[in-house]
Write a protein that holds these residues in place. Structure first.
Motif, PDB file in Angstrom:
ATOM      1  N   PHE A 358       0.813  -1.058   0.023  1.00  0.00           N
ATOM      2  CA  PHE A 358      -0.023  -0.126   0.040  1.00  0.00           C
ATOM      3  C   PHE A 358       1.099   1.229   0.123  1.00  0.00           C
ATOM      4  O   PHE A 358       0.674   2.528  -0.627  1.00  0.00           O
ATOM      5  N   GLY A 359       2.076   1.196   0.824  1.00  0.00           N
ATOM      6  CA  GLY A 359       2.856   2.225   0.744  1.00  0.00           C
ATOM      7  C   GLY A 359       3.442   2.687  -0.468  1.00  0.00           C
ATOM      8  O   GLY A 359       3.587   3.829  -0.983  1.00  0.00           O
ATOM      9  N   VAL A 376      -2.907   2.409   5.397  1.00  0.00           N
ATOM     10  CA  VAL A 376      -1.480   2.556   5.919  1.00  0.00           C
ATOM     11  C   VAL A 376      -1.490   3.309   7.463  1.00  0.00           C
ATOM     12  O   VAL A 376      -0.458   2.638   8.022  1.00  0.00           O
ATOM     13  N   ASP A 377      -2.240   4.030   7.569  1.00  0.00           N
ATOM     14  CA  ASP A 377      -2.334   4.559   9.078  1.00  0.00           C
ATOM     15  C   ASP A 377      -2.792   3.506   9.902  1.00  0.00           C
ATOM     16  O   ASP A 377      -2.087   3.376  11.027  1.00  0.00           O
ATOM     17  N   GLY A 381      -0.318   1.498  13.128  1.00  0.00           N
ATOM     18  CA  GLY A 381      -0.628   1.421  14.406  1.00  0.00           C
ATOM     19  C   GLY A 381      -0.765  -0.347  14.901  1.00  0.00           C
ATOM     20  O   GLY A 381      -0.300  -0.576  15.988  1.00  0.00           O
ATOM     21  N   VAL A 382      -1.313  -0.985  13.964  1.00  0.00           N
ATOM     22  CA  VAL A 382      -1.237  -2.557  14.316  1.00  0.00           C
ATOM     23  C   VAL A 382      -0.047  -3.040  14.242  1.00  0.00           C
ATOM     24  O   VAL A 382       0.295  -3.622  15.323  1.00  0.00           O
ATOM     25  N   LEU A 383       0.827  -2.629  13.527  1.00  0.00           N
ATOM     26  CA  LEU A 383       2.340  -3.161  13.710  1.00  0.00           C
ATOM     27  C   LEU A 383       3.039  -2.807  14.985  1.00  0.00           C
ATOM     28  O   LEU A 383       3.626  -3.641  15.761  1.00  0.00           O
ATOM     29  N   ALA A 384       2.842  -1.646  15.278  1.00  0.00           N
ATOM     30  CA  ALA A 384       3.399  -1.060  16.529  1.00  0.00           C
ATOM     31  C   ALA A 384       2.674  -1.686  17.908  1.00  0.00           C
ATOM     32  O   ALA A 384       3.577  -1.910  18.714  1.00  0.00           O
ATOM     33  N   PHE A 415       7.221   3.432   5.172  1.00  0.00           N
ATOM     34  CA  PHE A 415       5.757   3.804   4.917  1.00  0.00           C
ATOM     35  C   PHE A 415       5.199   4.228   5.985  1.00  0.00           C
ATOM     36  O   PHE A 415       3.899   4.709   6.012  1.00  0.00           O
ATOM     37  N   GLY A 416       5.484   3.792   7.346  1.00  0.00           N
ATOM     38  CA  GLY A 416       4.833   3.990   8.421  1.00  0.00           C
ATOM     39  C   GLY A 416       4.284   5.579   8.702  1.00  0.00           C
ATOM     40  O   GLY A 416       5.060   6.344   8.399  1.00  0.00           O
ATOM     41  N   ARG A 417       3.430   5.766   9.525  1.00  0.00           N
ATOM     42  CA  ARG A 417       3.009   7.109   9.729  1.00  0.00           C
ATOM     43  C   ARG A 417       2.778   7.220  11.237  1.00  0.00           C
ATOM     44  O   ARG A 417       2.254   6.350  11.943  1.00  0.00           O
ATOM     45  N   GLY A 418       3.180   8.285  11.774  1.00  0.00           N
ATOM     46  CA  GLY A 418       2.682   8.644  13.146  1.00  0.00           C
ATOM     47  C   GLY A 418       3.779   8.323  14.118  1.00  0.00           C
ATOM     48  O   GLY A 418       4.770   7.748  13.903  1.00  0.00           O
TER      49      GLY A 418
END
Length: 538
Positions: A358-359, A376-377, A381-384, A415-418
């Motif tokens: 997706f990224g 992606v958002d 969060g899921v991975l973290a 590609f992670g966000r936040g």
């Protein structure tokens, strides 16, 4: 200029680069051996000895099992990962002993296997056994088979072996095995993934026929089918098995074929590391099914899955052939993305690879459907949220936390966000730094080149010039160069742990390239980490 099966083109700079040269040879092998390159499997080889002694190479397979036995009588990796291969090998040698054609030279290895199994099974608990596929089918099926063989031995042989009935581990039952066998016998439509274990089910796949290459991407399942229907009923499958047997000198790998899995992981990993290679069009074309329907499967005989689909899409994008990843929506769940519908468990590496796909799409199409941005958002969060307290990740498709951690860190870093994603990457790098071994390596049980490669990829994904990181990278890079000629430990989840050799070599080459770019003053003539061209196709 025509596209041959082994033609690979590199630019002039890459041609003088030993890492790129080794990568070029790896990719050439993808065309030469389209079913994939996987190390010999004790479990699968044992099943061929037991269910298909008529296949060529029978005595070579027996010899392989004998020389693969550990001093303690077991087979395979440490911990509960030894259970499936030890059951298969012990049953196989017991079957060969019972047929009366091998003499008594198998008595000692069979006795050793039975002793190891009695100890393992008494100490095992279903709740703590590894989550390898179908272990709850494999263990009761082979325990019962071994007990039946022991009961049927001639007295002169039986008196020389330990004969107490083998128990099932605490908490493990035969209910699921009986239910699946009954459903197959009744002609029920079962999930395609069940075909991978047909050697346990006493049935013939409904879709098997003369053009079938492999049942469930498993030599054992294929051999069991051919034994039931006769080689003439499956000429394509028989030819495929003969090829695997010839190439392996008797023993066979599993899974096989892994055509798309191997190509996707190799191409994605090498390009992500900046290694400039261009595969033949035929190899690229084999990945394009990832863009249709519910995506693509690891290889013929297996169901489509989100993991292979995601990495195929990532590879295509990195090679300049991006495609819409809409096929992945078929795997979306309330928890994230499943590997396949109905999956028993959750895979962080599958979700990391979906984030990659997706990224990539959003990078090239910033105005894409908002659904992709939300995914992606969400995946960030899921991975973290699945990160362990120590900063690592653990997954159900690989025994080492270094693989899962590398998959998650690479996806989140790119590609992670936040803030949570950035913090997760930093915590993972700290865990890697703190777990390096004195010889510069990393590993779950001992230091390995594969796990060291993943650890280096984690450290090199974090933009920092901290001296401690530079020192760890230099020591890890030196270990890779020194350990290149060693065999790779099997770490990937299958019926037993297995080693997809070309994928592992590609991971090591990728780490070598990244580390070389980081460590100053390295002589580029020695940064191939020992992978000369001739070693990639053996």
């Amino acid at each position: 200029m025509s596209d041959g099966a082994t033609r690979v083109f590199v630019d002039a700079a890459a041609a003088a680069d030993p890492v790129a040269d080794a990568a070029r040879e790896l990719i050439a092998g993808l065309g030469l051996r389209p079913w994939g390159q996987v190390a010999a499997s004790v479990y699968e080889t044992g099943r061929l000895v037991a269910v298909a002694p008529w296949l060529t190479g029978h005595h070579q397979r027996i010899a392989f099992l004998v020389r693969s036995q550990r001093p303690d009588g077991a087979w395979g990796p440490p911990e509960g990962y030894a259970l499936a291969p030890t059951l298969s090998a012990t049953d196989a040698l017991l079957s060969a002993l019972a047929d009366g054609r091998t003499g008594t030279e198998l008595l000692a290895p069979v006795a050793g296997g039975l002793g190891a199994l009695a100890d393992m099974l008494l100490r095992a608990d279903a709740r703590t056994l590894p989550d390898t596929p179908a272990l709850d089918l494999i263990v009761p099926a082979l325990v019962d088979t071994i007990n039946d063989r022991l009961a049927g031995l001639e007295r002169a042989v039986a008196d020389r072996l330990p004969r107490p009935p083998l128990p099932l581990p605490a908490g493990l039952h035969r209910d699921r095995l009986r239910a699946v066998r009954s459903a197959v016998a009744a002609g029920a439509t079962l999930p395609p993934k069940v075909a991978h274990f047909y050697e346990l089910l006493d049935a013939v796949p409904a879709d098997a026929g003369p053009t079938l290459t492999a049942v469930g991407a498993s030599p054992a399942a294929t051999a069991a089918w051919l034994t039931a229907v006769g080689p003439a009923a499956g000429p394509a499958a028989h030819a495929f098995l003969r090829t695997l047997i010839r190439d392996g000198g008797g023993p066979v790998p599993c899974p096989a074929p892994i055509t798309v899995f191997e190509r996707a992981w190799v191409l994605s990993g090498l390009r992500r590391a900046g290694i400039a290679v261009n595969p033949p069009a035929s190899v690229l074309e084999s990945l394009t099914a990832a863009t249709a329907g519910q995506g693509i499967a690891t290889g013929d005989g297996l169901p489509t899955d989100a993991d292979t689909t995601s990495v195929s899409l990532d590879a295509l994008a990195r090679l300049g052939h991006p495609a819409d990843p809409a096929s992945l929506w078929a795997y979306e769940t309330a928890d994230g993305f499943c590997t396949w519908p109905g999956e028993d468990g959750f895979s962080v590496t599958t979700n990391a690879h979906v984030l990659d796909a997706f990224g990539q799409h959003l990078t090239r199409h910033p105005g894409a459907d908002a659904r992709y941005r939300r995914a992606v958002d969400r995946l960030s969060g899921v991975l973290a949220g699945h990160q362990r307290a120590d900063g690592a990740w653990q997954d159900r498709w690989h025994a080492s936390p270094y693989y899962a951690t590398a998959c998650c860190v690479l996806a989140l870093a790119e590609f992670g966000r936040g803030a949570a994603a950035a913090e997760a990457v930093d915590r993972a790098a700290g865990w890697v730094l703190n777990s390096q071994r004195p010889d510069g390596s990393w590993g779950r049980w001992d230091g390995t080149a594969e796990e060291t490669a993943y650890a280096l990829q984690v450290l090199l994904a974090v933009p920092t010039t901290v001296p401690r990181v530079d020192d760890a990278v230099a020591r890890g890079h030196a270990y890779l160069h020194e350990s290149a000629t060693r065999d790779h430990r099997p770490l990937w989840y299958g019926k037993e742990l297995y080693c997809p050799t070309v994928i592992v070599r590609a991971a090591v080459l990728a780490a070598c390239r990244l580390a070389t770019d980081r460590v100053s003053g390295v002589d580029r003539s020695v940064v191939d980490c020992g992978y000369q061209a001739t070693k990639t196709t053996t």
